[in-house]
Design a protein around this motif. Sequence first.
Motif, PDB file in Angstrom:
ATOM      1  N   THR A 155      -3.432 -39.064   2.112  1.00  0.00           N
ATOM      2  CA  THR A 155      -2.699 -39.120   0.846  1.00  0.00           C
ATOM      3  C   THR A 155      -2.412 -37.679   0.435  1.00  0.00           C
ATOM      4  O   THR A 155      -3.289 -36.826   0.508  1.00  0.00           O
ATOM      5  N   VAL A 156      -1.157 -37.410   0.041  1.00  0.00           N
ATOM      6  CA  VAL A 156      -0.762 -36.033  -0.274  1.00  0.00           C
ATOM      7  C   VAL A 156      -0.493 -35.895  -1.768  1.00  0.00           C
ATOM      8  O   VAL A 156       0.242 -36.704  -2.341  1.00  0.00           O
ATOM      9  N   LYS A 157      -1.106 -34.907  -2.378  1.00  0.00           N
ATOM     10  CA  LYS A 157      -0.925 -34.670  -3.815  1.00  0.00           C
ATOM     11  C   LYS A 157      -0.348 -33.280  -4.057  1.00  0.00           C
ATOM     12  O   LYS A 157      -0.532 -32.379  -3.247  1.00  0.00           O
ATOM     13  N   THR A 158       0.356 -33.147  -5.192  1.00  0.00           N
ATOM     14  CA  THR A 158       0.793 -31.814  -5.620  1.00  0.00           C
ATOM     15  C   THR A 158      -0.216 -31.299  -6.649  1.00  0.00           C
ATOM     16  O   THR A 158      -0.821 -32.095  -7.390  1.00  0.00           O
ATOM     17  N   VAL A 159      -0.411 -29.981  -6.661  1.00  0.00           N
ATOM     18  CA  VAL A 159      -1.381 -29.380  -7.587  1.00  0.00           C
ATOM     19  C   VAL A 159      -0.826 -28.093  -8.184  1.00  0.00           C
ATOM     20  O   VAL A 159       0.116 -27.511  -7.640  1.00  0.00           O
ATOM     21  N   THR A 160      -1.411 -27.660  -9.279  1.00  0.00           N
ATOM     22  CA  THR A 160      -1.167 -26.293  -9.776  1.00  0.00           C
ATOM     23  C   THR A 160      -2.537 -25.644 -10.008  1.00  0.00           C
ATOM     24  O   THR A 160      -3.548 -26.349 -10.092  1.00  0.00           O
TER      25      THR A 160
END
Length: 265
Positions: A155-160
């Motif tokens: 599962t791929v997530k975007t982050v800051t």
Amino acid sequence: MNNGLPRPVTAVVIVAAGSGERLGYGMPKARVPLGSDTILTHALRGVAAAGVARQICVALPPGDTALQELCGSFEAELRAGNPEAQIPLLTTVDGGATRAASVRSALGALLDGTEAVLVHDAARALAPEAVFHRVVDSLAAGAVAVIPAVPVVDTVKTVTRTSGDDTVIAPELVTGTAPREELRSVQTPQGFRLSTLLQAHQAAEGFGDKQAAAVTDDAMLVELLGVPVHAVHGSTQSLKITTPLDLIIAEGLLEGPLGIRWVEG
Ligand code: CTP
Ligand code: MG
């Protein structure tokens, strides 16, 4: 294996000019041993076995005589085992400071009359022949750009980066979850009509350092031209040998019961 359509006159560019920092061998990755050969020898064997190239052009670290000699011996090995007519021309060029610069250097050394080019990472030394054929068949069927791709398993997530008080909780904050069914991990060999790839690389020559560093494959540059990029099925066997763990996996593939060049999917 072949869709029966006439295939374009094809060159394969192997980019092998990287330093292999992450592998940590203290030598260019192309020279690192894999089984009883080097990473580059395996890559060359795979390309030659696929039999799709009129010319193989290898971008090497500038001045690396060991790798130039390796290419020379590989050509002799090919000559010894095949009738002259079936041997691709093997040329070497000095690579550049970035992968894209190495590709550009090789594109400048292709034979007149080349219609299509496959750009392949030496680091994907075990890419199976079937993938080369899928890419060339797609070009023969009319694709201008085509890449091998496999579904993403994680599962791929975007982050800051977190800011303010949140930095003590964790270094990053999740901003979203990408729809996995639409995601693909992309590999090489990536295939292009030569004129299109030349145009894409000409445009990239004017990039600043930051933009140049963000270019991780050739298809990205073609996408920027607005040209459609197609995808065919890649192979987990085409893993990019980047870290020591990848090298262990590649060694395992060579030593496994099926031996080299087993074809997955
Ligand atoms: N490559 C190249 N010229 C460069 C940089 C990379 O030809 N200036 C090639 C590498 O030889 C490799 C492929 O591009 O076959 C993919 O690059 P990567 O896996 O990043 O290899 P390296 O750059 O050698 O490794 P690292 O980034 O860990 O130093
Ligand atoms: Mg690199």
